[in-house]
Design an enzyme around this catalytic site. Sequence first.
Site, PDB file in Angstrom:
ATOM      1  CE  LYS A 182      -2.253  38.029   4.450  1.00 46.80           C
ATOM      2  NZ  LYS A 182      -1.229  38.039   3.368  1.00 46.80           N
ATOM      3  CD  GLU A 223       3.444  49.710  14.119  1.00 47.23           C
ATOM      4  OE1 GLU A 223       2.928  50.860  14.036  1.00 47.23           O
ATOM      5  OE2 GLU A 223       4.141  49.231  13.719  1.00 47.23           O
ATOM      6  CB  CYS A 277       2.803  53.756  10.887  1.00 45.28           C
ATOM      7  SG  CYS A 277       4.222  52.447  11.908  1.00 45.28           S
ATOM      8  CD  GLU A 299      -0.521  56.365   8.511  1.00 47.13           C
ATOM      9  OE1 GLU A 299      -1.591  55.400   8.551  1.00 47.13           O
ATOM     10  OE2 GLU A 299       0.495  56.112   9.203  1.00 47.13           O
TER      11      GLU A 299
HETATM   12  C1  SIN Z   1       6.149  50.825  10.443  1.00 45.33           C
HETATM   13  O1  SIN Z   1       6.069  51.976   9.652  1.00 45.33           O
HETATM   14  O2  SIN Z   1       5.083  50.406  10.643  1.00 45.33           O
HETATM   15  C2  SIN Z   1       7.530  50.770  11.145  1.00 45.33           C
HETATM   16  C3  SIN Z   1       8.468  51.730  11.191  1.00 45.33           C
HETATM   17  C4  SIN Z   1       9.519  51.443  12.154  1.00 45.33           C
HETATM   18  O3  SIN Z   1       9.697  50.498  12.792  1.00 45.33           O
HETATM   19  O4  SIN Z   1      10.372  52.567  12.319  1.00 45.33           O
END
Ligand code: SIN
Length: 490
Positions: A186, A261, A295, A392
Amino acid sequence: MNNSIASLLKCPDLVRTQAFINGEWTDEAGGAKINVENPATGEIIATVPNLGADAAERAVEAAHAAFARWRSLPAKERALRLKAWHMLVLQHEEDLATLLTAEQGKPAAEALNEIRYAASFIEWFAEEGKRVYGDTIPSHSQDTRFLVFREPVGVVAAITPWNFPSAMVTRKLAPALAAGCTVVLKPSDVTPLSALALVFLAQEAGIPKGVINVVTGGPAAIGSVLTGHALVRKLTFTGSTAVGKMLTAACAATMKKVSMELGGNAPFIVFDDADIDLAVTEAIAAKFRNAGQTCVCANRIFVQDAIYDDFVEKLTVRVSALRLGNGLLGPADQGPLIDQRAIEKVTSHVADAVERGARVTTGGSRAPGPGNFFLPTVLADVPAEALINSEETFGPVAPITRFDGEQDVIRAANATTAGLAAYAFTRDLKRFWRVSGQLEYGMVGINTGRISTEVAPFGGIKESGVGREGSKYGIDDYTELKYVCIGGLD
Ligand code: SIN
């Protein structure tokens, strides 16, 4: 197919605007649609089906039906198809990058980097699939032998985000397929086109029907099937911590394996013995990649007293030279944010920091004109209690805080529920060992702001998630151990 997007591509067939279930491109006649917008202009570039629980259910059943045959292929057979997929992705990299820029906004060069990053996971796991080894265990008696196998978990549900619409798809699908699992994907409803184009190429590469299924639509109805269905044995998700917690809780009822993640709040620490120019360059790489929407972004920049003013000045000069732009129209260093909500969040973080005494040294506001553009921004003298230090930001704002002692900054860096990535800059070898050991994070960059690669384990601790992606460890999450005890051998 949307003609204007397709007209930008050498291979217009890559624009897929239907879901993909059991080897068929499909939508529901007269069914609802979701608009896909270019965040640089607000223009609708395509629509995809807004499917719900029934389609998700069909996709799970198709993945389940395909599982027995796919898992029984020799790993090398699966690897050959993954390699063919890898080659096709590289052959179409420019088109895939254009699609990515059109729906997500990242500049052309950055989009091309993401496509190559995405391709690298397919290549890597095509190889790793051949190395899913088991064990033999020395027996405690003469008449028994112990074997341990790694077997594919079964049907995997993958929910992928809008910030890396291509790389997060392959970082999940490639290890799943290499291990012998089948998948229901998805993709984000904001950026489905990149995922659909990749899956079109997987089909061209000979991945059999039912092995990959894609259900487009809003998260609620599809998500509840993927988390609740007994035939789905694993859920892998990249996205916010809040959503990750809800999905994990929902998966508990059927005891699915999960990989999460989730969000970060990365500290970026510059000690006074650091190479300042390098630290400035890497701060820009870590902070302004994808307009700050990653992230692993540097979310809190801590600079030691003696070099503080110098660092702020150098970073300000470099950041104010970054070019904002629509990546479909020409070179740019930073694209738009994904939507109006993102602009509002970044604006509120800047306002809060300024209210508490921070100084805007460049940027600080939305860019004039159309699209969701926010000026590349540097904030100096950000106090510890500012929102930007605890949440964040997911935007192009570099907040800088002054620090004095090493232990103070380690304490501040660790004072968060997130534990994804951290960065530190120092030329002192002993400090490198102390600091990298004490930072409570799944990934630590020393003298670099670029840590992401297919060969290293990507993932966090604390509320940043569970599991690792990429690297030799990344395939483990798609396997279960099976222990076989053989008796009667005397
Ligand atoms: C992400 O921000 O979810 C992944 C970033 C990355 O793989 O460097």
